[in-house]
Design a protein around this motif. Structure first.
Motif, PDB file in Angstrom:
ATOM      1  N   GLU A  48      35.389  -2.523  18.192  1.00 21.33           N
ATOM      2  CA  GLU A  48      35.690  -3.934  18.438  1.00 21.33           C
ATOM      3  C   GLU A  48      35.964  -4.609  17.107  1.00 21.33           C
ATOM      4  OE1 GLU A  48      33.445  -6.357  21.019  1.00 21.33           O
ATOM      5  OE2 GLU A  48      32.903  -4.689  22.323  1.00 21.33           O
ATOM      6  N   CYS A  49      37.107  -5.264  17.021  1.00 21.51           N
ATOM      7  CA  CYS A  49      37.470  -5.944  15.781  1.00 21.51           C
ATOM      8  C   CYS A  49      38.563  -6.959  16.083  1.00 21.51           C
ATOM      9  CB  CYS A  49      37.950  -4.944  14.737  1.00 21.51           C
ATOM     10  SG  CYS A  49      39.387  -3.988  15.237  1.00 21.51           S
ATOM     11  N   ASP A  96      43.132  -9.849  19.089  1.00 22.29           N
ATOM     12  CA  ASP A  96      41.735  -9.566  19.389  1.00 22.29           C
ATOM     13  C   ASP A  96      41.602  -8.143  19.927  1.00 22.29           C
ATOM     14  OD1 ASP A  96      39.020 -10.077  19.688  1.00 22.29           O
ATOM     15  OD2 ASP A  96      39.273 -10.901  21.704  1.00 22.29           O
ATOM     16  N   ARG A  97      40.717  -7.375  19.318  1.00 25.93           N
ATOM     17  CA  ARG A  97      40.432  -5.987  19.685  1.00 25.93           C
ATOM     18  C   ARG A  97      41.666  -5.087  19.664  1.00 25.93           C
ATOM     19  NH1 ARG A  97      36.103  -7.187  24.507  1.00 25.93           N
ATOM     20  NH2 ARG A  97      34.553  -8.101  23.142  1.00 25.93           N
ATOM     21  N   PRO A  98      42.413  -5.102  18.555  1.00 29.65           N
ATOM     22  CA  PRO A  98      43.560  -4.195  18.468  1.00 29.65           C
ATOM     23  C   PRO A  98      43.075  -2.759  18.272  1.00 29.65           C
ATOM     24  CG  PRO A  98      43.230  -5.252  16.364  1.00 29.65           C
ATOM     25  CD  PRO A  98      42.224  -5.859  17.318  1.00 29.65           C
ATOM     26  N   VAL A  99      43.760  -1.824  18.885  1.00 32.83           N
ATOM     27  CA  VAL A  99      43.415  -0.415  18.755  1.00 32.83           C
ATOM     28  C   VAL A  99      44.662   0.415  19.028  1.00 32.83           C
ATOM     29  CG1 VAL A  99      42.654  -0.155  21.154  1.00 32.83           C
ATOM     30  CG2 VAL A  99      41.696   1.322  19.403  1.00 32.83           C
ATOM     31  N   LEU A 100      44.772   1.540  18.338  1.00 32.54           N
ATOM     32  CA  LEU A 100      45.859   2.468  18.647  1.00 32.54           C
ATOM     33  C   LEU A 100      45.619   3.063  20.023  1.00 32.54           C
ATOM     34  CD1 LEU A 100      46.155   4.369  15.256  1.00 32.54           C
ATOM     35  CD2 LEU A 100      47.939   2.986  16.312  1.00 32.54           C
ATOM     36  N   THR A 101      46.670   3.229  20.784  1.00 28.30           N
ATOM     37  CA  THR A 101      46.565   3.887  22.079  1.00 28.30           C
ATOM     38  C   THR A 101      46.611   5.404  21.866  1.00 28.30           C
ATOM     39  OG1 THR A 101      48.948   3.930  22.401  1.00 28.30           O
ATOM     40  CG2 THR A 101      47.772   1.981  23.231  1.00 28.30           C
ATOM     41  N   SER A 102      46.339   6.161  22.909  1.00 30.93           N
ATOM     42  CA  SER A 102      46.462   7.615  22.800  1.00 30.93           C
ATOM     43  C   SER A 102      47.906   7.981  22.476  1.00 30.93           C
ATOM     44  CB  SER A 102      45.992   8.307  24.081  1.00 30.93           C
ATOM     45  OG  SER A 102      46.753   7.879  25.186  1.00 30.93           O
ATOM     46  N   ILE A 110      50.029   0.248  20.347  1.00 33.26           N
ATOM     47  CA  ILE A 110      48.705  -0.359  20.225  1.00 33.26           C
ATOM     48  C   ILE A 110      48.395  -1.136  21.498  1.00 33.26           C
ATOM     49  CG2 ILE A 110      48.898  -0.521  17.710  1.00 33.26           C
ATOM     50  CD1 ILE A 110      49.186  -3.576  18.024  1.00 33.26           C
ATOM     51  N   ARG A 111      47.125  -1.428  21.642  1.00 32.38           N
ATOM     52  CA  ARG A 111      46.642  -2.248  22.759  1.00 32.38           C
ATOM     53  C   ARG A 111      45.802  -3.362  22.148  1.00 32.38           C
ATOM     54  NH1 ARG A 111      43.911   1.655  25.158  1.00 32.38           N
ATOM     55  NH2 ARG A 111      45.713   2.221  26.387  1.00 32.38           N
ATOM     56  N   VAL A 112      45.907  -4.546  22.701  1.00 33.69           N
ATOM     57  CA  VAL A 112      45.064  -5.665  22.278  1.00 33.69           C
ATOM     58  C   VAL A 112      44.504  -6.329  23.533  1.00 33.69           C
ATOM     59  CG1 VAL A 112      46.343  -6.104  20.141  1.00 33.69           C
ATOM     60  CG2 VAL A 112      46.968  -7.341  22.185  1.00 33.69           C
ATOM     61  N   GLN A 113      43.339  -6.908  23.379  1.00 35.81           N
ATOM     62  CA  GLN A 113      42.779  -7.638  24.513  1.00 35.81           C
ATOM     63  C   GLN A 113      43.463  -8.984  24.671  1.00 35.81           C
ATOM     64  OE1 GLN A 113      38.565  -8.347  24.414  1.00 35.81           O
ATOM     65  NE2 GLN A 113      38.527  -8.988  26.540  1.00 35.81           N
ATOM     66  N   ASP A 114      43.756  -9.621  23.547  1.00 35.57           N
ATOM     67  CA  ASP A 114      44.366 -10.945  23.565  1.00 35.57           C
ATOM     68  C   ASP A 114      45.006 -11.175  22.200  1.00 35.57           C
ATOM     69  OD1 ASP A 114      45.035 -13.498  24.476  1.00 35.57           O
ATOM     70  OD2 ASP A 114      43.103 -14.369  23.933  1.00 35.57           O
ATOM     71  N   ILE A 115      45.988 -12.040  22.158  1.00 37.89           N
ATOM     72  CA  ILE A 115      46.576 -12.445  20.884  1.00 37.89           C
ATOM     73  C   ILE A 115      46.404 -13.958  20.782  1.00 37.89           C
ATOM     74  CG2 ILE A 115      48.666 -12.586  19.489  1.00 37.89           C
ATOM     75  CD1 ILE A 115      49.647 -10.050  20.889  1.00 37.89           C
ATOM     76  N   ARG A 116      45.622 -14.373  19.824  1.00 38.08           N
ATOM     77  CA  ARG A 116      45.348 -15.796  19.633  1.00 38.08           C
ATOM     78  C   ARG A 116      46.181 -16.307  18.474  1.00 38.08           C
ATOM     79  NH1 ARG A 116      39.441 -16.480  21.746  1.00 38.08           N
ATOM     80  NH2 ARG A 116      39.302 -14.514  22.875  1.00 38.08           N
TER      81      ARG A 116
END
Length: 134
Positions: free
Chosen positions: A25-26, A75-81, A57-63
């Motif tokens: 989470e970041c 918010d919560r960016p992460v590389l996808t598989s 990438i996947r993010v939960q939200d972009i503020r």
């Protein structure tokens, strides 16, 4: 430096950070890319949006905040598989082939563009085309 080269650098910085952060989470702010906001700030959110749309990438939200074109955070960016899979693919670099992840790190570190290499963006799209063709 043209706009596509600036886009490549911003994308490389984003992906390089996410590679080093792993899955956690970041949030990510433009300042973490360590780029000049005057020159690269306007590319931040379009590059994040593009990486999300391409499934890298996947993010939960972009503020986004209205005070500037780079203020706010994904918010919560992460590389996808799929993103991890792309980074493991080999791309041609002259007569040699190397992992896309190595080129991302080089562009992120040195700000060296992908001229005559097929472009980072081309590498991502080429990986997508290769994966759906299999």
């Amino acid at each position: 430096m043209n706009d596509i080269e600036k886009s490549e650098i911003v994308i490389s910085k984003i992906v390089n950070l996410l590679m080093s952060w792993g899955i956690q989470e970041c949030t990510m702010e433009f300042d973490e890319l360590e780029l000049d906001p005057e020159e690269f700030g306007g590319f931040f959110f379009p590059c994040v949006d593009w990486l999300v749309s391409e499934g890298v990438i996947r993010v939960q939200d972009i503020r986004r905040y209205t005070d500037s074109n780079h203020s706010g955070f994904p918010d919560r960016p992460v590389l996808t598989s799929y993103g991890f899979q792309l980074l493991e693919q080999k791309i041609s670099v002259g007569a040699d082939a190397e992992r896309l992840a190595n080129r991302v790190k080089e562009v992120s570190s040195n700000g060296v563009g992908y001229a005559n290499v097929g472009d980072l963006i081309g590498g991502i799209l080429g990986g997508f085309t290769k994966s759906i063709g299999s």
